[in-house]
Design a protein around this motif. Structure first.
Motif, PDB file in Angstrom:
ATOM      1  N   ARG A 110      27.398  13.724  51.270  1.00  0.00           N
ATOM      2  CA  ARG A 110      26.243  13.135  51.940  1.00  0.00           C
ATOM      3  C   ARG A 110      26.360  11.627  51.908  1.00  0.00           C
ATOM      4  N   MET A 134      28.015  10.432  48.566  1.00  0.00           N
ATOM      5  CA  MET A 134      28.006  11.277  47.378  1.00  0.00           C
ATOM      6  C   MET A 134      28.856  12.508  47.687  1.00  0.00           C
ATOM      7  N   HIS A 145      20.405  19.416  39.827  1.00  0.00           N
ATOM      8  CA  HIS A 145      21.325  18.653  40.676  1.00  0.00           C
ATOM      9  C   HIS A 145      20.625  18.175  41.934  1.00  0.00           C
ATOM     10  N   ARG A 146      19.817  19.020  42.543  1.00  0.00           N
ATOM     11  CA  ARG A 146      19.097  18.610  43.751  1.00  0.00           C
ATOM     12  C   ARG A 146      18.154  17.451  43.438  1.00  0.00           C
ATOM     13  N   HIS A 185      20.225  14.190  43.100  1.00  0.00           N
ATOM     14  CA  HIS A 185      20.650  13.715  44.418  1.00  0.00           C
ATOM     15  C   HIS A 185      19.503  13.008  45.132  1.00  0.00           C
ATOM     16  N   ASP A 186      18.311  13.589  45.063  1.00  0.00           N
ATOM     17  CA  ASP A 186      17.157  12.977  45.727  1.00  0.00           C
ATOM     18  C   ASP A 186      16.799  11.627  45.103  1.00  0.00           C
ATOM     19  N   LEU A 238      29.295  14.682  39.988  1.00  0.00           N
ATOM     20  CA  LEU A 238      28.985  13.950  41.210  1.00  0.00           C
ATOM     21  C   LEU A 238      29.837  12.692  41.268  1.00  0.00           C
ATOM     22  N   TRP A 292      30.032  16.341  45.840  1.00  0.00           N
ATOM     23  CA  TRP A 292      29.822  17.259  44.731  1.00  0.00           C
ATOM     24  C   TRP A 292      30.356  18.638  45.082  1.00  0.00           C
ATOM     25  N   ASP A 348      24.667  23.520  44.555  1.00  0.00           N
ATOM     26  CA  ASP A 348      23.618  23.422  45.570  1.00  0.00           C
ATOM     27  C   ASP A 348      22.320  24.128  45.181  1.00  0.00           C
TER      28      ASP A 348
END
Length: 312
Positions: free
Chosen positions: A170, A282, A294-295, A298-299, A155, A284, A289
């Motif tokens: 994002r 960001m 990873h999710r 990101h959150d 990332l 990646w 995904d």
């Protein structure tokens, strides 16, 4: 709907694609073999089979190791995406638990954002009893797409463009405003920060963000003012520590300036110029995904960023 040629795929050893991906990352047969727990001869044998499979040399000897051919470079994103998809499918039945699962994420952070974003992010992860490890990597924005494709980065966070077709982006901060950061022991924090006062102070210039520094000079020039650069540095992270000892001023993002002021007892003031706002994003590889880890990361980053900066 994609039709699967099972007969053709049955002849393919999935381990060859794994070997190809590791060779892309390591660029060295011996290191790739060690990473997979194979002998050098076994890895060389895999490379021979890969060359036969794709009808190309794929990797040729060069300075510092093996250089991928144009054919290998063209295959890299597709192979990594396929492997990531298989991995995500196998992991889908086991949700990610940050308090139990150990994961290491290699994250490139624009160094000005390290001051504002990393401390609260790490504090938040510690509060979740997270076993996740964050490895911060240096980077130049132009290098990010290649680093993501080579799996050397998971990332990147910074002033980033859209990347390539297989990258995802994002915006985490649509445009933070800027503040002056200075030492209140060297300059009166209660005095209005006029353009004349701002130009008259010695400045710390951050050379890694040339566009903003040029905007500052151009805005001052419109008022027939010119600033004096006391010191120029490529590293924004060290600027607050310089200011704690110097009677100088630096222009930093609001979130960064406030974090540094609180930590080091510095003062802030509004910048008496109109400066363009730049988005922090960001970026990646799309192959991540479907990875719940990873999710989750990101959150967590978005949650921290929303508390620091104007929302995107």
């Amino acid at each position: 709907m994609t039709i699967i040629d099972h007969t053709h795929l049955a002849r393919l050893d999935l381990n060859l694609l794994v070997a190809f991906d590791v060779l892309l990352t390591e660029r060295h047969v011996t290191r790739a073999a060690a990473r997979l727990g194979l002998s050098q001869s076994a890895m060389s044998h895999n490379l021979g089979r890969l060359r036969e499979l794709f009808g190309d040399e794929l990797f040729v000897r060069g300075e510092g190791g093996m250089r991928p051919t144009p054919r290998a470079q063209a295959l890299s994103a597709q192979v990594r995406s396929a492997l990531a998809g298989i991995q995500a499918t196998l992991q889908a039945s086991a949700p990610f638990d940050p308090a139990r699962d150990e994961r290491r994420f290699r994250v490139a952070v624009y160094d000005e954002m390290e001051i504002a974003l990393l401390p609260p992010l790490l504090e938040r992860l510690a509060g979740l009893s997270s076993k996740v490890r964050i490895d911060v990597r240096p980077f130049a924005p132009a290098e990010v797409p290649d680093l993501l494709d080579a799996a050397e980065l998971d990332l990147a966070i910074g002033l980033l463009g859209e990347g390539r077709a297989h990258h995802k982006r994002r915006v985490v901060c649509a445009g933070d405003v800027y503040l002056c950061l200075f030492n209140p022991r060297a300059d009166d924090p209660s005095a209005p920060m006029t353009a004349e006062r701002y130009a008259g102070l010695p400045h710390v210039r951050i050379s890694s963000r040339e566009a903003l520094e040029d905007d500052i000079d151009a805005a001052l020039a419109k008022r027939r003012l010119k600033r004096h650069i006391a010191v120029s540095t490529p590293h924004a992270v060290g600027v607050p520590y310089l200011l704690s000892r110097l009677g100088a001023v630096a222009t930093l993002r609001r979130s960064v300036a406030l974090a540094a002021a609180e930590t080091l007892g510095l003062a802030t003031a509004e910048v008496p110029l109109v400066l363009a706002r730049s988005a922090v994003s960001m970026l990646w590889h799309a192959s991540h995904d479907h990875d719940p880890a990873h999710r989750w990361l990101h959150d967590e980053i978005l949650q921290v960023a929303r508390g620091l900066m104007p929302p995107a």
